[in-house]
Design a protein around this motif. Structure first.
Motif, PDB file in Angstrom:
ATOM      1  N   THR A 101      35.842  23.258 -37.787  1.00  0.00           N
ATOM      2  CA  THR A 101      35.227  24.293 -36.956  1.00  0.00           C
ATOM      3  C   THR A 101      34.469  25.255 -37.862  1.00  0.00           C
ATOM      4  O   THR A 101      34.747  25.341 -39.048  1.00  0.00           O
ATOM      5  CB  THR A 101      36.321  25.068 -36.201  1.00  0.00           C
ATOM      6  OG1 THR A 101      37.446  25.195 -37.059  1.00  0.00           O
ATOM      7  CG2 THR A 101      36.717  24.361 -34.953  1.00  0.00           C
ATOM      8  N   PRO A 102      33.515  26.005 -37.288  1.00  0.00           N
ATOM      9  CA  PRO A 102      32.768  26.950 -38.123  1.00  0.00           C
ATOM     10  C   PRO A 102      33.691  27.996 -38.754  1.00  0.00           C
ATOM     11  O   PRO A 102      34.647  28.443 -38.131  1.00  0.00           O
ATOM     12  CB  PRO A 102      31.786  27.595 -37.142  1.00  0.00           C
ATOM     13  CG  PRO A 102      32.288  27.270 -35.774  1.00  0.00           C
ATOM     14  CD  PRO A 102      33.056  26.018 -35.893  1.00  0.00           C
ATOM     15  N   CYS A 103      33.379  28.393 -39.955  1.00  0.00           N
ATOM     16  CA  CYS A 103      34.161  29.461 -40.597  1.00  0.00           C
ATOM     17  C   CYS A 103      34.099  30.704 -39.724  1.00  0.00           C
ATOM     18  O   CYS A 103      33.096  30.989 -39.078  1.00  0.00           O
ATOM     19  CB  CYS A 103      33.628  29.748 -42.010  1.00  0.00           C
ATOM     20  SG  CYS A 103      31.909  30.311 -42.103  1.00  0.00           S
ATOM     21  N   SER A 104      35.223  31.425 -39.677  1.00  0.00           N
ATOM     22  CA  SER A 104      35.318  32.627 -38.845  1.00  0.00           C
ATOM     23  C   SER A 104      35.972  33.733 -39.667  1.00  0.00           C
ATOM     24  O   SER A 104      36.471  33.482 -40.774  1.00  0.00           O
ATOM     25  CB  SER A 104      36.181  32.339 -37.611  1.00  0.00           C
ATOM     26  OG  SER A 104      37.535  32.130 -37.985  1.00  0.00           O
ATOM     27  N   LEU A 139      30.964  31.364 -37.216  1.00  0.00           N
ATOM     28  CA  LEU A 139      31.352  31.590 -35.823  1.00  0.00           C
ATOM     29  C   LEU A 139      30.672  32.847 -35.290  1.00  0.00           C
ATOM     30  O   LEU A 139      30.059  32.824 -34.220  1.00  0.00           O
ATOM     31  CB  LEU A 139      32.875  31.697 -35.679  1.00  0.00           C
ATOM     32  CG  LEU A 139      33.331  31.845 -34.228  1.00  0.00           C
ATOM     33  CD1 LEU A 139      32.961  30.627 -33.387  1.00  0.00           C
ATOM     34  CD2 LEU A 139      34.834  32.106 -34.135  1.00  0.00           C
ATOM     35  N   ALA A 175      32.317  32.856 -27.286  1.00  0.00           N
ATOM     36  CA  ALA A 175      33.037  32.326 -28.457  1.00  0.00           C
ATOM     37  C   ALA A 175      33.989  31.191 -28.092  1.00  0.00           C
ATOM     38  O   ALA A 175      34.089  30.200 -28.819  1.00  0.00           O
ATOM     39  CB  ALA A 175      33.809  33.449 -29.147  1.00  0.00           C
ATOM     40  N   ILE A 191      32.773  27.517 -28.088  1.00  0.00           N
ATOM     41  CA  ILE A 191      32.236  26.874 -29.302  1.00  0.00           C
ATOM     42  C   ILE A 191      33.284  25.917 -29.865  1.00  0.00           C
ATOM     43  O   ILE A 191      34.330  26.339 -30.334  1.00  0.00           O
ATOM     44  CB  ILE A 191      31.784  27.932 -30.326  1.00  0.00           C
ATOM     45  CG1 ILE A 191      30.604  28.707 -29.714  1.00  0.00           C
ATOM     46  CG2 ILE A 191      31.401  27.273 -31.654  1.00  0.00           C
ATOM     47  CD1 ILE A 191      30.077  29.828 -30.540  1.00  0.00           C
ATOM     48  N   TRP A 202      42.513  27.575 -26.643  1.00  0.00           N
ATOM     49  CA  TRP A 202      42.910  26.164 -26.551  1.00  0.00           C
ATOM     50  C   TRP A 202      43.224  25.615 -27.942  1.00  0.00           C
ATOM     51  O   TRP A 202      42.761  26.107 -28.961  1.00  0.00           O
ATOM     52  CB  TRP A 202      41.794  25.354 -25.887  1.00  0.00           C
ATOM     53  CG  TRP A 202      40.403  25.715 -26.304  1.00  0.00           C
ATOM     54  CD1 TRP A 202      39.607  26.683 -25.718  1.00  0.00           C
ATOM     55  CD2 TRP A 202      39.632  25.181 -27.400  1.00  0.00           C
ATOM     56  NE1 TRP A 202      38.394  26.764 -26.385  1.00  0.00           N
ATOM     57  CE2 TRP A 202      38.383  25.848 -27.423  1.00  0.00           C
ATOM     58  CE3 TRP A 202      39.872  24.200 -28.344  1.00  0.00           C
ATOM     59  CZ2 TRP A 202      37.391  25.572 -28.353  1.00  0.00           C
ATOM     60  CZ3 TRP A 202      38.880  23.913 -29.286  1.00  0.00           C
ATOM     61  CH2 TRP A 202      37.660  24.600 -29.279  1.00  0.00           C
ATOM     62  N   SER A 240      42.982  23.623 -31.102  1.00  0.00           N
ATOM     63  CA  SER A 240      41.751  23.248 -31.793  1.00  0.00           C
ATOM     64  C   SER A 240      42.051  22.327 -32.975  1.00  0.00           C
ATOM     65  O   SER A 240      42.702  22.724 -33.947  1.00  0.00           O
ATOM     66  CB  SER A 240      41.043  24.517 -32.288  1.00  0.00           C
ATOM     67  OG  SER A 240      40.033  24.200 -33.227  1.00  0.00           O
ATOM     68  N   GLY A 252      39.875  21.295 -35.148  1.00  0.00           N
ATOM     69  CA  GLY A 252      39.135  21.783 -36.308  1.00  0.00           C
ATOM     70  C   GLY A 252      39.848  22.911 -37.033  1.00  0.00           C
ATOM     71  O   GLY A 252      39.929  22.925 -38.268  1.00  0.00           O
ATOM     72  N   ARG A 253      40.370  23.879 -36.280  1.00  0.00           N
ATOM     73  CA  ARG A 253      41.124  24.977 -36.918  1.00  0.00           C
ATOM     74  C   ARG A 253      42.403  24.428 -37.557  1.00  0.00           C
ATOM     75  O   ARG A 253      42.805  24.850 -38.636  1.00  0.00           O
ATOM     76  CB  ARG A 253      41.504  26.058 -35.907  1.00  0.00           C
ATOM     77  CG  ARG A 253      40.348  26.805 -35.321  1.00  0.00           C
ATOM     78  CD  ARG A 253      39.996  28.088 -36.077  1.00  0.00           C
ATOM     79  NE  ARG A 253      38.711  28.572 -35.621  1.00  0.00           N
ATOM     80  CZ  ARG A 253      37.603  28.633 -36.359  1.00  0.00           C
ATOM     81  NH1 ARG A 253      37.610  28.270 -37.621  1.00  0.00           N
ATOM     82  NH2 ARG A 253      36.474  29.073 -35.849  1.00  0.00           N
ATOM     83  N   ASP A 304      41.686  22.736 -40.771  1.00  0.00           N
ATOM     84  CA  ASP A 304      41.291  23.706 -41.778  1.00  0.00           C
ATOM     85  C   ASP A 304      42.517  24.385 -42.397  1.00  0.00           C
ATOM     86  O   ASP A 304      42.649  24.457 -43.619  1.00  0.00           O
ATOM     87  CB  ASP A 304      40.370  24.747 -41.128  1.00  0.00           C
ATOM     88  CG  ASP A 304      39.408  25.397 -42.113  1.00  0.00           C
ATOM     89  OD1 ASP A 304      39.425  25.040 -43.305  1.00  0.00           O
ATOM     90  OD2 ASP A 304      38.640  26.276 -41.684  1.00  0.00           O
ATOM     91  N   TYR A 305      43.437  24.833 -41.548  1.00  0.00           N
ATOM     92  CA  TYR A 305      44.566  25.632 -42.061  1.00  0.00           C
ATOM     93  C   TYR A 305      45.669  24.762 -42.665  1.00  0.00           C
ATOM     94  O   TYR A 305      46.494  25.266 -43.422  1.00  0.00           O
ATOM     95  CB  TYR A 305      45.114  26.535 -40.963  1.00  0.00           C
ATOM     96  CG  TYR A 305      44.103  27.554 -40.478  1.00  0.00           C
ATOM     97  CD1 TYR A 305      43.306  28.239 -41.394  1.00  0.00           C
ATOM     98  CD2 TYR A 305      43.916  27.814 -39.121  1.00  0.00           C
ATOM     99  CE1 TYR A 305      42.354  29.160 -40.969  1.00  0.00           C
ATOM    100  CE2 TYR A 305      42.975  28.730 -38.685  1.00  0.00           C
ATOM    101  CZ  TYR A 305      42.191  29.399 -39.616  1.00  0.00           C
ATOM    102  OH  TYR A 305      41.254  30.307 -39.192  1.00  0.00           O
ATOM    103  N   ASN A 330      41.690  27.750 -31.069  1.00  0.00           N
ATOM    104  CA  ASN A 330      40.316  28.102 -31.442  1.00  0.00           C
ATOM    105  C   ASN A 330      40.220  29.550 -31.925  1.00  0.00           C
ATOM    106  O   ASN A 330      39.278  29.894 -32.642  1.00  0.00           O
ATOM    107  CB  ASN A 330      39.369  27.870 -30.268  1.00  0.00           C
ATOM    108  CG  ASN A 330      39.710  28.722 -29.058  1.00  0.00           C
ATOM    109  OD1 ASN A 330      40.854  28.730 -28.604  1.00  0.00           O
ATOM    110  ND2 ASN A 330      38.735  29.442 -28.519  1.00  0.00           N
ATOM    111  N   SER A 386      42.371  30.899 -33.871  1.00  0.00           N
ATOM    112  CA  SER A 386      43.111  30.929 -35.142  1.00  0.00           C
ATOM    113  C   SER A 386      44.521  31.482 -35.008  1.00  0.00           C
ATOM    114  O   SER A 386      45.094  31.989 -35.978  1.00  0.00           O
ATOM    115  CB  SER A 386      42.347  31.723 -36.225  1.00  0.00           C
ATOM    116  OG  SER A 386      41.162  31.039 -36.573  1.00  0.00           O
TER     117      SER A 386
END
Lengths: 195, 195
Positions: A91-94, A112, A126, A129, B46, B48, B50-51, B54-55, B70, B72
């Protein structure tokens, strides 16, 4: 056809019409551009990494691959690619990415935020996305599933082209995350042409 | 604590409270269960992929890993896992999956349909369903990015447990896709317990 520029750590959003081609250019090399697309007719239809993986049978998309929506419709086709390595896992950096992973103090520009600010005029918030198609981002998956973020393989002037297969609203950034861009935050350029 | 059953090619949705533990059991072996979660307070939040990638820095989630939203926030923690291989790349199989990939004629039961039907009473529609956490699904990523769907590694009685880290609405299926389940479509069972 004019070339447009996205300044470092910023973003843009615009409409694309079916048949239009978008060329995303890395003018300096080693710079990621996060990309997302929604159907213009109904932003409930969005670019889906999961559907795209399923129908292309690969996580690495390049020339000839079709990017699909959550409704299993073709949204874009990759028509040219001088790099051959892009990411569709992250996912896009946030702001939270920088808080959690990098312990950054205070505000940090993020993809993000740059997508949200630019997509807001199109009625996209948001929470809508999803995972972005991260052009030029170089992510390796080890055999045990471990993910590694490496410097992008793109050199100055490299590009990726996509043709819109339906009318779209798209967002595009010059990525803000230090590690993804080999610790130099550079601009992104793009060109658009009608068939 | 009672054990509940999801018949082959069907699904369920229910609320979970913070601290509650869900055990998802494969009673027969080699059967996938697609799972999705939304924050009960606001289904705009929801689960995610992707998140979560990443983590956790991996595509293969198992005991000790936290599944993120989403926004985080931690949604669930995996507290036990007797299998160690699950997928978080693919979206739930849908009618279009069977049309496009398998050239099936006419209606085919799908995880997407089973999630949509069961989540509708909670105000969650099809376009809000992102990439699911596909429990027991065995997907290999080759070095060149090619994806392979292999028979699940789960044997009869294997399970995965997750603790809710916030109040949730969740959906769970007994997956309908022949290939993902070694060509036998079996039930899924689950148990819920409060701390």
């Amino acid at each position: 056809m004019s070339r447009e520029r996205i300044e470092p750590q910023s973003g843009r959003a615009f409409e694309m019409s079916r048949g239009e081609i978008l060329r995303v250019i890395d003018p300096s090399g080693e710079q990621v551009a996060d990309f997302i697309a929604f159907a213009r007719a109904d932003p409930g239809e969005w670019l889906s990494s999961g559907r795209t993986f399923d129908y292309n049978n690969t996580i690495y998309l390049t020339t000839g691959h079709v990017l699909y929506s959550n409704r299993s419709r073709a949204m874009l086709t990759i028509t040219a690619d001088t790099v051959g390595r892009h990411d569709f896992l992250y996912t896009p950096c946030s702001q939270e990415t920088f808080d959690i992973l990098y312990q950054v103090e205070g505000h940090h520009p993020s993809c993000l935020e740059n997508l949200v600010v630019n997509l807001r005029p199109f009625g996209i918030d948001a929470d809508r996305i999803p995972t972005t198609f991260n052009i030029f981002m170089n992510v390796e998956v080890a055999a045990d599933g471990t993910l590694g973020i490496l410097p992008p393989r793109s050199k100055a002037g490299d590009y990726l082209e996509m043709r819109a297969e339906t009318d779209l609203v798209v967002g595009l950034t010059a990525c803000s995350a230090e590690m993804s861009n080999n610790y130099r935050l550079k601009p992104i350029e793009f060109e658009r042409r009608r068939p």
